[in-house]
Write an enzyme that holds these catalytic residues in place. Structure first.
Site, PDB file in Angstrom:
ATOM      1  N   ASP A 156      45.777  32.652  28.525  1.00 12.42           N
ATOM      2  CA  ASP A 156      44.557  32.536  29.315  1.00 12.42           C
ATOM      3  C   ASP A 156      43.571  33.662  29.002  1.00 12.42           C
ATOM      4  OD1 ASP A 156      42.771  31.735  31.196  1.00 12.42           O
ATOM      5  OD2 ASP A 156      43.906  32.397  32.931  1.00 12.42           O
ATOM      6  N   GLU A 190      36.197  37.711  31.860  1.00 14.64           N
ATOM      7  CA  GLU A 190      37.167  37.704  32.954  1.00 14.64           C
ATOM      8  C   GLU A 190      38.282  38.736  32.768  1.00 14.64           C
ATOM      9  OE1 GLU A 190      39.012  33.906  33.606  1.00 14.64           O
ATOM     10  OE2 GLU A 190      40.446  34.709  35.041  1.00 14.64           O
ATOM     11  N   GLU A 246      46.796  24.422  38.218  1.00 15.99           N
ATOM     12  CA  GLU A 246      46.435  25.417  39.233  1.00 15.99           C
ATOM     13  C   GLU A 246      46.051  24.758  40.551  1.00 15.99           C
ATOM     14  OE1 GLU A 246      43.495  27.927  37.267  1.00 15.99           O
ATOM     15  OE2 GLU A 246      45.104  29.131  36.404  1.00 15.99           O
TER      16      GLU A 246
HETATM   17  O1  GCW Z   1      41.615  32.027  33.775  1.00 10.45           O
HETATM   18  C1  GCW Z   1      41.794  31.194  34.843  1.00 10.45           C
HETATM   19  C2  GCW Z   1      40.860  31.688  35.880  1.00 10.45           C
HETATM   20  C3  GCW Z   1      40.541  30.666  36.917  1.00 10.45           C
HETATM   21  C4  GCW Z   1      40.031  29.443  36.202  1.00 10.45           C
HETATM   22  C5  GCW Z   1      41.112  28.942  35.270  1.00 10.45           C
HETATM   23  C6  GCW Z   1      40.640  27.778  34.418  1.00 10.45           C
HETATM   24  C7  GCW Z   1      38.322  27.952  36.953  1.00 10.45           C
HETATM   25  O2  GCW Z   1      41.408  32.829  36.448  1.00 10.45           O
HETATM   26  O3  GCW Z   1      39.582  31.218  37.765  1.00 10.45           O
HETATM   27  O4  GCW Z   1      39.619  28.442  37.093  1.00 10.45           O
HETATM   28  O5  GCW Z   1      41.460  29.940  34.364  1.00 10.45           O
HETATM   29  O6  GCW Z   1      40.269  28.029  33.291  1.00 10.45           O
HETATM   30  O7  GCW Z   1      40.659  26.659  34.882  1.00 10.45           O
END
Ligand code: GCW
Length: 836
Positions: A385, A413, A306
Site C-alpha cells: 500500500d 500518504e 477495507e
Molecule cells: O492506503 C489506504 C488508505 C485508505 C484508502 C485505501 C484505498 C481510500 O489508507 O485511506 O482508502 O488505501 O486505497 O482504498
C-alpha cells in the site's frame, strides 16, 4: 539626478508588489520574459491565433494561447475564427487543417490526444500549426507550444509529433461529500461541502486547467470509499455542474460508486451482480446519468476491501461485479475501473504463512480474461500500500487478457504528507522500467499497463492526488512537482526524471541557474533521503500503520490483522516471502524475477527485508550488517534532510519572498521531524537487538538535555507511549496556566544554536518562550496542523533559535503557556555549537 523612474521598472516593481506568489498558478505562471535575447527568439511569432470551429475545448486552447503569450511576451494577439490574410497560429483538428492547408504535408492520422506542432505556410504566410485528431489533442499541443516558450526554446521551425504513452491518464480524488478529503493534506475539497457540490466551481475549473496542461484527461472526483448518494437522481444535477466545469479542459469526469447502490439507492432487495434486476438497475442508472453527462468517463469501484461490500456477499467474483456495471456503461463509451486493492484486514498475524502482499494476485490472477473489454483493473504499484519502497506488484504481470491501470499516489500518504519533501518520480520511474518478464521477454511495467505488451484496447495511469483548497493545491509548494511529474510521466513514460523536474522548476520558479540547480537537486534526492530516515531495506511499515500513517510507530504494524508486518523481534527482522520456507509470495513472479528475489545472494539490499527474514547481523551486499545499515541510513538521511534549509537559503532574493518563506518553514520542520524518525527507529532497534551502533551515536546525544532533567516550576513529568516517540521515553507537560523549565548551561562560552523539541497537538495552540537569564531569545506558538491530539511521534516538533551567545553558567528558561487541551509539552533541548 534622473527625474523619473523608468516606466518599465515601475511596471516591474508594481507587478512584483501586486502579484503575491501563492502557488495558485503553479507551473502555469507564464513568467514575463525579461531577457532581450530570449524575447528575440519570438519576435516573428504571428499576431493572431485562429480556431476554425468554436468547440469548448478549442476555445479554451485559443484563450490559453492568448493568456500565455500575453503574460510571457507582453503581446496581446488577435483572436480569429478564420484564416487571416497574414501569418497566424492555427489551432485546428486534422480534419479542419486539411481543408485550409492543402499544400501542407499532414499526418494521415494521430491517436486520440496526440498532436503535431508544425511551422508551415499558406498563401505565402507563415502558419504555426497545432493539430491533432481530437480537440483535446489540440489543447495539449497548445500547452506544449506554451511550455516551449516558457522554457525559452525556439519555436520558429517546429516539426514535433507527440503521442501519449497510454489512453487513460486520470486522477482519483478521495473527496467526501461533506467536504473532507481522505488522506488529503491540502485543506478541504473544492468539489463538495456539506453533502453537496460547492456553489462556486471556479477552483475546480482551474484545477482542470492544471491537469490539462500536463495531458491528464480524466478525474474521478469522489472518494473510492464511495457514498452511495452520488448515484441518487437528486444528486445528478450537481454532478452535471462539476462535469461542466471540467469539460472545457478536456478532463472527463468519472465517479466512484458503491456496490450496494442497487439496494441502497434503488431500493431493490439485492445487489447480486448476477441478478437480472440488478443488471437492469445499473443499466437504467447509466442511461440516466449519460443523458445528463454524455461524456462521463465511467465509474470506479472499490469492493470487498477495507469494509466495503462487494460480490463476495453473494459468492460472486470480482469479474461478475465489474462486468455488470461495465455492460451498463458500454453503450455510452464509459469504462468501469475495478480496484485491485482487495485484501483481508483481519488476518491472523500469528500464522507465518499469512501474507497481505499475496492478496491482489490471489484475488485477481485467476480471473484473467473474465473482464469485459471496457473494464480495467486498477493496481497499486506495490503489493502492500503506497509504501516508500515496495517491489512491483506481481499482479501487473499476471493479467495478459485484462486491461490494467497502474495506481500511484501524488498525495504523500506514507511519504511525509507534504510536510516532508519527497519527490516520487524517481520511484515511479523505477517501477515503470521494472522488467516483469511477464511473457518471458522484456516486459517493462510501463508497456504492460499502457496495453502495449499484450495488445489491450485500454490501459494507463492513475494517481490519487487529493488536491485541496490550500492556495498551492497540495499544501506545499515543492510537493506540486509530484503532480506535474505524474502528468508528464503518464504522457511520455520515456522522459527522464531530471528533465521533468527541471521543466517544473523553470516554469514554477524561473530559470536562474542557482534556483534550478538547487531545487532540481533537492527534489531529486528527496525520495532517497526520506527512505533513509524512515524505512530501511524494504521493511516498510515503520510508521503508525493503524492510525494516520505519518510519524514513526515501529510496532503498530505488528500483532494485528492489517498485515503490514515487518516481524522484527530481538533476533531479526523481515517477512519471509520465499517459496522455499516463507509465504510463497515470490512465486507470484515470473521465473527470472522469482529467482532473483528467492536467492539471498541475488536479492537487492533495498528489498531484502520485504523478501526475507534475517538476523540483525546478516551482512548486506554493501558489507554492512543489517542493524548497522539501519543506524547509518537513519543518521545519514536525517543529516541530509538537516542540510536542506542551508541549501534553500541560497535562494533568498532569487525567488519571491512568499514562497521562499513557506518552503523554508517546511524544510526546517522536516529537519526536526527527520530526527524524530531517526531516534525512534534507532532507539527501538537498539533496545530490541541489544547491538550497539558501531559509531556510538545511538542513545548518545552529547548536546541534548532532557526536559525531565531540568528544574521545573509547574511542569510535570509524563511518560510518552510508545516510548520511542520521546527522547528518554518521557516529556514534561504543564497542567497549570504557565510553567517554567530551567537549565544551567555547562558548555564553554561561545555561539550556539538552540533546538527545543516540543509537542504540537491539534487540540490547542500553546505558547513557548525561551530566555537566557532575563534576556528573551525567542518565542513562538505551537500552531502547526499536525495529525494528532496526543504526545506522540506525529506531534513531536522542533523550534530552532540560531546564533545565540551563551556563557558558561547561563540559566536558560523555557516558559510554556498551555492552551485548551494542549499542555505545552517539551521533550528536550539541544544546544549545538553554531556551524562554522
Ligand atoms: O492506503 C489506504 C488508505 C485508505 C484508502 C485505501 C484505498 C481510500 O489508507 O485511506 O482508502 O488505501 O486505497 O482504498
Amino acid at each position: 539626478m534622473r527625474p523619473f523612474i523608468h516606466s518599465s521598472i515601475l511596471v516591474l516593481v508594481l507587478a512584483g508588489v501586486l502579484s503575491a506568489e501563492t502557488g495558485y498558478d503553479a507551473w502555469l505562471r507564464y513568467q514575463p520574459i525579461q531577457d532581450a535575447n530570449v524575447l528575440e527568439l519570438y519576435r516573428d511569432l504571428p499576431a493572431s491565433v485562429v480556431i476554425l470551429e468554436s468547440s469548448p475545448v478549442l476555445k479554451t486552447a485559443q484563450s490559453e494561447a492568448l493568456r500565455g503569450l500575453r503574460s510571457m511576451l507582453g503581446r496581446t494577439l488577435r483572436l480569429d475564427n478564420k484564416l487571416p490574410d497574414e501569418s497566424c497560429i492555427l489551432l485546428a483538428t486534422l480534419a479542419e487543417a486539411r481543408q485550409v492547408l492543402t499544400g501542407t504535408d499532414l499526418p494521415a492520422n494521430l491517436p486520440d490526444d496526440g498532436f503535431v506542432l508544425k511551422t508551415t505556410a499558406v498563401h505565402g504566410h507563415n502558419v504555426v500549426l497545432v493539430t491533432a485528431s481530437n480537440d483535446s489533442g489540440v489543447l495539449y499541443g497548445t500547452f506544449a507550444l506554451l511550455r516551449k516558450i516558457n522554457l525559452h526554446e525556439a519555436v520558429d521551425h517546429l516539426d514535433d509529433r507527440e503521442e501519449p504513452s497510454a489512453p487513460i491518464r486520470w486522477t482519483n480524488e478521495w473527496d467526501n461529500l461533506d467536504g473532507s478529503i481522505e488522506r488529503g493534506y491540502a485543506g478541504r475539497s473544492f468539489f463538495f461541502e456539506n453533502g453537496s457540490v460547492v456553489p462556486d466551481l471556479t477552483r475546480a475549473g482551474d484545477y482542470a486547467r492544471l491537469l490539462a496542461s500536463i495531458g491528464i484527461n480524466g478525474s474521478t472526483i469522489n472518494n473510492v470509499n464511495a457514498n452511495p448518494l452520488v448515484l441518487s437522481s437528486d444528486f445528478l444535477p450537481q454532478l452535471v455542474r462539476v462535469a461542466d466545469a471540467l469539460r472545457p479542459w478536456g478532463v472527463r469526469m468519472s465517479i466512484a460508486v458503491d456496490f450496494s447502490s442497487p439496494k441502497i439507492v434503488g431500493h431493490l432487495d439485492t445487489f447480486d451482480p448476477l441478478d437480472p434486476k440488478v443488471a437492469e438497475w445499473w443499466k437504467n442508472k447509466a442511461d440516466e446519468i449519460y443523458r445528463a453527462i454524455p461524456d462521463l468517463g465511467g465509474f470506479l469501484l472499490k469492493a470487498d476491501s477495507e469494509g466495503r461490500v462487494g460480490p463476495s456477499t453473494y459468492g460472486r467474483t470480482h469479474a461478475d461485479a465489474a462486468n455488470v456495471i461495465a455492460r451498463a456503461l458500454k453503450p455510452h463509451g464509459g469504462v468501469l475501473v475495478y480496484r485491485g486493492f482487495v485484501y483481508d484486514h483481519h488476518m491472523d498475524w500469528r500464522n507465518l504463512k499469512n501474507d497481505r502482499a499475496r492478496a491482489a494476485y490471489d484475488n485477481f490472477a485467476k480471473l484473467d480474461g473474465k473482464f469485459d473489454d471496457n473494464a480495467l483493473v486498477q493496481i497499486k504499484y506495490g503489493p502492500i500500500d503506497f509504501q516508500v519502497r515496495e517491489p512491483v506488484s506481481p499482479l501487473l504481470g499476471a493479467l495478459p487478457h485484462t486491461n490494467e491501470l497502474l495506481e500511484l499516489q501524488v498525495t504523500q500518504e506514507y511519504t511525509g504528507q507534504q510536510r516532508h519533501l519527497c519527490f516520487l518520480l524517481p520511484m515511479w520511474k523505477e517501477i515503470l522500467d521494472f522488467n516483469l518478464h511477464a511473457s518471458g521477454g522484456d516486459t517493462p511495467v510501463k508497456d504492460i499497463v499502457a496495453g502495449k505488451t499484450f495488445h489491450r484496447p485500454l490501459g494507463g495511469f492513475v494517481a490519487v492526488v487529493n488536491a485541496g483548497h490550500d492556495q498551492n493545491w497540495m499544501g506545499a509548494d515543492l510537493a506540486m512537482a509530484n503532480l506535474y511529474a505524474f502528468g508528464r510521466m503518464a504522457w511520455n513514460t520515456s522522459l527522464p526524471s531530471a528533465r521533468i523536474v527541471d521543466e517544473w522548476t523553470r516554469q514554477t520558479f524561473g530559470d536562474d541557474a542557482e534556483v534550478t540547480d538547487t531545487i532540481d537537486n533537492l527534489e531529486l534526492r528527496s525520495w532517497r533521503v526520506y527512505e533513509d530516515y524512515t524505512g530501511p531495506l524494504g521493511a516498510g511499515g515503520l510508521t503508525d500503520i493503524i492510525g494516520v500513517h505519518y510519524g514513526p510507530g515501529i510496532e503498530s504494524s505488528e500483532r494485528n490483522g492489517w498485515g503490514q508486518w515487518h516481524r522484527a523481534d530481538e533476533h531479526g527482522i523481515g517477512m519471509d516471502r520465499t517459496i522455499a520456507t516463507g509465504t510463497g509470495y515470490i512465486g507470484q513472479y515470473s521465473p527470472p524475477v522469482a529467482a532473483m528475489y528467492e536467492s539471498l545472494e541475488k536479492c537487492p539490499d533495498n528489498l531484502l527485508l520485504f523478501m526475507h527474514h534475517v538476523p540483525y547481523t546478516y551482512v548486506l551486499h554493501s558489507g554492512k550488517t543489517v542493524i548497522q545499515h539501519i543506524y547509518d541510513s537513519h543518521y545519514e538521511g536525517a543529516a541530509e534532510a538537516g542540510r536542506n534549509p542551508e541549501l534553500w537559503k541560497r535562494l533568498r532574493g532569487r525567488i519571491d519572498e512568499d514562497r521562499y518563506e513557506a518552503v523554508m518553514t517546511k524544510l526546517e520542520y522536516q529537519r526536526g521531524h527527520a530526527i524524530v524518525w531517526r531516534d525512534a527507529v534507532c532507539n527501538w532497534f537498539f533496545r530490541e537487538s541489544k547491538i550497539p551502533d558501531a559509531k556510538g551515536r545511538v542513545g548518545h546525544h552529547p548536546n541534548r538535555i532532557e526536559a525531565e532533567d531540568m528544574q521545573f516550576k509547574g511542569f510535570k513529568m509524563q511518560a510518552v507511549t510508545p516510548w520511542e516517540d520521546a527522547s528518554g521515553g518521557n516529556a514534561i507537560i504543564c497542567p497549570e496556566s504557565r510553567c517554567t523549565a530551567t537549565l544551567t548551561f555547562k558548555g564553554p562560552s561561545g555561539w550556539y544554536d538552540l533546538a527545543i523539541q516540543y509537542f504540537d497537538q491539534n487540540n490547542g495552540k500553546s505558547h513557548f518562550s525561551v530566555a537566557d537569564g532575563e534576556q528573551s531569545l525567542g518565542e513562538w506558538s505551537a500552531d502547526l496542523v499536525l495529525p494528532s491530539a496526543k504526545l506522540d511521534s506525529h506531534t513531536s516538533t522542533w523550534h530552532t533559535i540560531r546564533g545565540v551567545a551563551l556563557r558558561t553558567g547561563d540559566q536558560i528558561h523555557i516558559v510554556g503557556v498551555p492552551d485548551s487541551a494542549e499542555r505545552s509539552a517539551i521533550d528536550y533541548i539541544e544546544i549545538t555549537p553554531e556551524p562554522r
